[in-house]
Each structure stands twice: as C-alpha cells, then as structure tokens.
Design an enzyme around this catalytic site. Structure first.
Site, PDB file in Angstrom:
ATOM      1  N   ASP A 187      -2.259   1.788  -4.676  1.00  0.00           N
ATOM      2  CA  ASP A 187      -3.823   2.310  -4.314  1.00  0.00           C
ATOM      3  C   ASP A 187      -4.812   1.143  -4.489  1.00  0.00           C
ATOM      4  O   ASP A 187      -4.475   0.202  -5.235  1.00  0.00           O
ATOM      5  CB  ASP A 187      -3.807   3.641  -4.718  1.00  0.00           C
ATOM      6  CG  ASP A 187      -4.033   3.441  -6.196  1.00  0.00           C
ATOM      7  OD1 ASP A 187      -5.113   3.028  -6.721  1.00  0.00           O
ATOM      8  OD2 ASP A 187      -3.175   4.192  -6.736  1.00  0.00           O
ATOM      9  N   HIS A 222       0.861  -1.141   0.001  1.00  0.00           N
ATOM     10  CA  HIS A 222      -0.011  -0.067  -0.005  1.00  0.00           C
ATOM     11  C   HIS A 222       0.937   1.418  -0.074  1.00  0.00           C
ATOM     12  O   HIS A 222       0.284   2.503  -0.134  1.00  0.00           O
ATOM     13  CB  HIS A 222      -0.990  -0.113   1.345  1.00  0.00           C
ATOM     14  CG  HIS A 222      -2.166   0.534   0.917  1.00  0.00           C
ATOM     15  ND1 HIS A 222      -2.591   1.229  -0.242  1.00  0.00           N
ATOM     16  CD2 HIS A 222      -3.302   0.857   1.715  1.00  0.00           C
ATOM     17  CE1 HIS A 222      -3.667   1.824  -0.295  1.00  0.00           C
ATOM     18  NE2 HIS A 222      -4.208   1.599   0.949  1.00  0.00           N
TER      19      HIS A 222
END
Length: 476
Positions: free
Chosen positions: A450, A446
């Site tokens: 995204d 992450h």
C-alpha cells in the site's frame, strides 16, 4: 593349420613353423589386412561430439558470438572454444578434452541448442579419455563438465583441492576473486565467496584488511568543486543511409527485456516520489573516498544508497518479497540481493549485489566495482544476473530528475534515482543555503504493497542518507 611358433614384427604377422599341415594363402592375407585396419583406427583417434551443456536458468538456446578455434586446431582441457550469449549473460565454453577440432556445428550468429553437438573433437584413443561406446555420442553433461564453463577473459589459477571445493559447492572459479600470487584462488577465497552467497559471517579475506590511514597532512581531501554545467555531446557514430528497411531478430539481452517487461505490465504499479538532501553524505563520501582508494576500491554514492535500502528492508520486509503467479502466496526473501540497473552496449542489464544485509559499505563498493567492470566488458555470469530481490536504477548518471521505473518480476519494488542538483533550500532558522538535492521515484506492486508502507520506507531510507551517521546505530 598347425603352427609351432608365431612372432609379431612391425604390425605384420610372420609365421615360422616346423610343422605346417595345411597353409591357406588367402586366409593368411585376409588376417594380415584386418590387422592393419585395426591399427590405423587407433592412430586416427576417436571423434567425440562435444555437446553444449546446460547453462542454467532454464536457458535452452544461445547465440554463437565468437569462435576461438577453427577446424584443424589443437585444443587442451580448459581451452576456450567459443563465446555464446543467452538472453541473460555471455558465457565462454571451454573444452573438456585434449584433441583436434574436426568440425564446427554452427556459424557465427547462429542459434545453438543445449544438448546438441557444438564441435567434434578427435581425441587420442590410446589415452583412454573417452570410452569406446562414447565415440559417436557423449553422455549428458556431468557436474564436473559444468565447472568448465567460465566467464570470458578469466583464466583461473587454483590447486586441484580448491577446484574440487568449488565444484562441490557449485561455484564457478571465474566468479571468485583470487587473493594469492598472480591472482591464484585460495581456499579462503572460496569460503569467503560462499559466505557472501549464504550470508554467513567469516573472517575477512586478505584484500578486505583495513589499512590504517596516512597522516592528516597526506589524506585531507580537496574541497569539493562546483560542477560546471556540462553540455551533452552526441556520440560519434558513422551514419549510413541505405534507403531500405532492415529487419533484425530480437536476441540477447533485448530478448530478455521483452519477456520481463511483458510480464511487468501485468503488475499494477503504485508510484511515489520524493527528494533527498545529500549535503552531509557528500561531505562524508569526500572524507572516505581517499581511504577507499588506498584499499583499491572506487567509492561512489551507490554503496550508501544500497546499504540504506537494506536497512530499510529490515523494517519493511514486504518490499523484499515475491508474489507467486496465482497471487495466493507471498515469499519474504531472507537475503537482500539488491540489483543495479546498468546501461551497456549489449542493452539494459541488472546484476545484483548478494546478501547486502551482511555486507559493509566498503564490501558493497568492492562488489560494485567488480560488477561494473564485468558489465562493461559483457562478461557478467548468470549468478550475477539472477536472484535479485530489490532494484535501484541510477538514471541520474545520464540525466533527468524523476522517472517511472518498471518493476522487474518477481520483485515487488524498484527505485529510480535522479541526478544530484545544487538547489536553494531553507534550514530550520529560515535561512537559505546551498543544498545537494537528489530526486527518487519508487514503484511498488500495489497488489500487496500500500501507499503508506512505500512512503514510510522512503522516509526511513531518506533519513539514513540525510544523516549518514545514523546508519551506524543500525549496522549489523
């Protein structure tokens, strides 16, 4: 001493002289014994310490798993000496000398260190195999010596020219599939293997030749049968209750897992799950399975999953990238080296199929067959286990629907595939039909990926599998 004529006979010095002014008996005796000493040294040969050479991947120590020789045995060049296991792969070390084994420096399950003596070999000094200054200690490993390390169980047949070509390109012959007589490795096999590593497009090897299908009457696949509900059967293993705690060191692939998973937990994981309708893919695979079998390849669903992932990575290259330790730079990998998590007796291993972006589904299936065979036998090499850029884990072969896969650094994404289930679903007309459903669970880094990017990639991968004919439009 004045000597007129000297003659040697049976390594003993006899002196015939017409004129001897002074003859010292002690001096003659000393010279005689010195000569016999030098001769016995040549007959005994030279003791060479054969060192454990660099296996690569930064490996500094290995565990000796099996000795193929014992003290007093005679060995020739390329004969197997022992099998060692690192935290990445099992490797068989072969001899570079002809001689007799005089000493084994390690026992079974002991740790051997790179650059340290592995065995002492007595070689014939008259053959000039090793220079006299190397009797006590051999020089560091040369490039030629590295090619003598082969994966266990692979006896390679190749001409000197082919061996030289492999050596110049740093290719282990044990990792190349030979297409010649008796599996002899040809020049074309080396070039094809090199092309697969670099992504170059070369003419197909003889084994990749397309065989025309037989008449329909002989190739119509049987209708898919409903899989009966299977009940897991426990593995039959002898159970021993000792009543005492047992402590064992963490070695081999388990040691590698400790390192990689400790690093993986530093990555903030983002999870995304979905389900895929594989009904059309199952029909397609049933039609192609018999044809692939005729060409000597077992065709599973995994080659389609891998190829669809590669097509998706072309659109979303961030998922095929690597992030440096300082999180300052992202490297987009040109090759799609897609790893496949395998459960073996040695533990979890993740070999990868190299350059999937340049491979057909059939070529991927052929490579998977090779990796699975070597993985089951514990014979995967470091080249098979390194260089991965993206991973798929088919946990569904054991059971379960959803999972939470852990990213394998330095990769940034991984997918876990669940088992295929027959479930009711609705079509566009609102009618209920039998659907072959598989669940997929994705994990992404992450820090650079995204949720929207992961979801779009998953949707594209899903569309290729639900409509496998659409892959033809994007195949290179």
């Amino acid at each position: 001493v004045c000597i007129h004529r000297v003659r040697w006979c049976s390594s003993i010095r006899f002196i015939k002289s017409k004129y001897v002014c002074v003859c010292d008996k002690s001096a003659l005796k000393f010279s005689h014994h010195q000569r016999l000493f030098r001769t016995s040294a040549v007959l005994r040969g030279q003791i060479v310490q054969f060192k454990l050479s660099d296996i690569g991947e930064g490996i500094t120590e290995v565990t000796v798993k099996e000795w193929y020789i014992k003290e007093g045995d005679s060995v020739s060049q390329f004969d197997s000496i022992c099998e060692v296991q690192s935290d990445k792969a099992s490797v068989t070390i072969t001899s570079r000398y002809d001689g007799v084994i005089r000493k084994l420096h390690y026992s079974l399950d002991e740790i051997a260190y790179v650059g340290k003596p592995l065995v002492d070999i007595e070689i014939d000094a008259a053959k000039g195999v090793a220079p006299e200054e190397d009797v006590v200690e051999t020089p560091p490993m040369s490039h030629e010596e590295h090619t003598h390390q082969e994966i266990k169980g692979h006896k390679t047949l190749a001409t000197p020219a082919v061996r030289r070509l492999a050596m110049e390109n740093n290719i282990k012959l044990s990792e190349v599939v030979g297409t010649g007589k008796d599996n002899r490795i040809l020049k074309e096999d080396i070039l094809n293997y090199l092309a697969k590593q670099t992504g170059a497009i070369l003419p197909p090897s003889p084994k990749a030749e397309i065989i025309p299908p037989l008449p329909k009457s002989e190739t119509v696949p049987a209708a898919p049968k409903d899989k009966a509900r299977t009940i897991p059967v426990p593995v039959s293993r002898p159970i021993v209750f000792s009543g005492k705690d047992k402590t064992e060191p963490i070695t081999g692939f388990h040691k590698a897992m400790v390192k990689s998973m400790s690093a993986a937990l530093k990555i903030p994981h983002f999870g995304y799950c979905d389900e895929v309708d594989l009904t059309q893919l199952i029909w397609l695979r049933e039609e192609l399975k018999a044809l692939a079998q005729l060409r000597g390849v077992k065709l599973s669903f995994m080659p389609f999953f891998i190829k669809a992932a590669s097509l998706g990575l072309l659109q979303y290259p961030i998922l095929n990238a690597a992030l440096d330790e300082s999180c300052q730079n992202v490297t987009y990998k040109a090759s799609h080296n897609i790893g496949i998590a395998m459960d073996t007796e040695q533990g979890l291993i993740v070999p990868n199929v190299k350059n999937v972006q340049a491979c057909s589904v059939f070529e991927i299936a052929s490579e998977l067959n090779r990796l699975q065979s070597l993985g089951s036998a514990g014979q995967l090499g470091t080249n098979d286990l390194s260089g991965g850029t993206f991973t798929l884990s088919n946990i569904g072969t054991i059971g379960g629907t959803y999972a939470k896969p852990v990213i394998l650094p330095p990769e940034v994404a991984i997918g876990a595939l669940g088992k295929i289930q027959v479930l009711p679903r609705f079509n566009g007309k609102g009618e209920v039909y039998r659907a072959q459903i598989m669940n997929v669970s994705w994990s992404a880094d992450h820090r650079i990926i995204d949720g929207a990017t992961m979801a779009r990639f998953s949707n594209l991968w899903k569309s290729y599998l639900e409509n496998p004919a659409s892959m033809l439009l994007d195949l290179k």
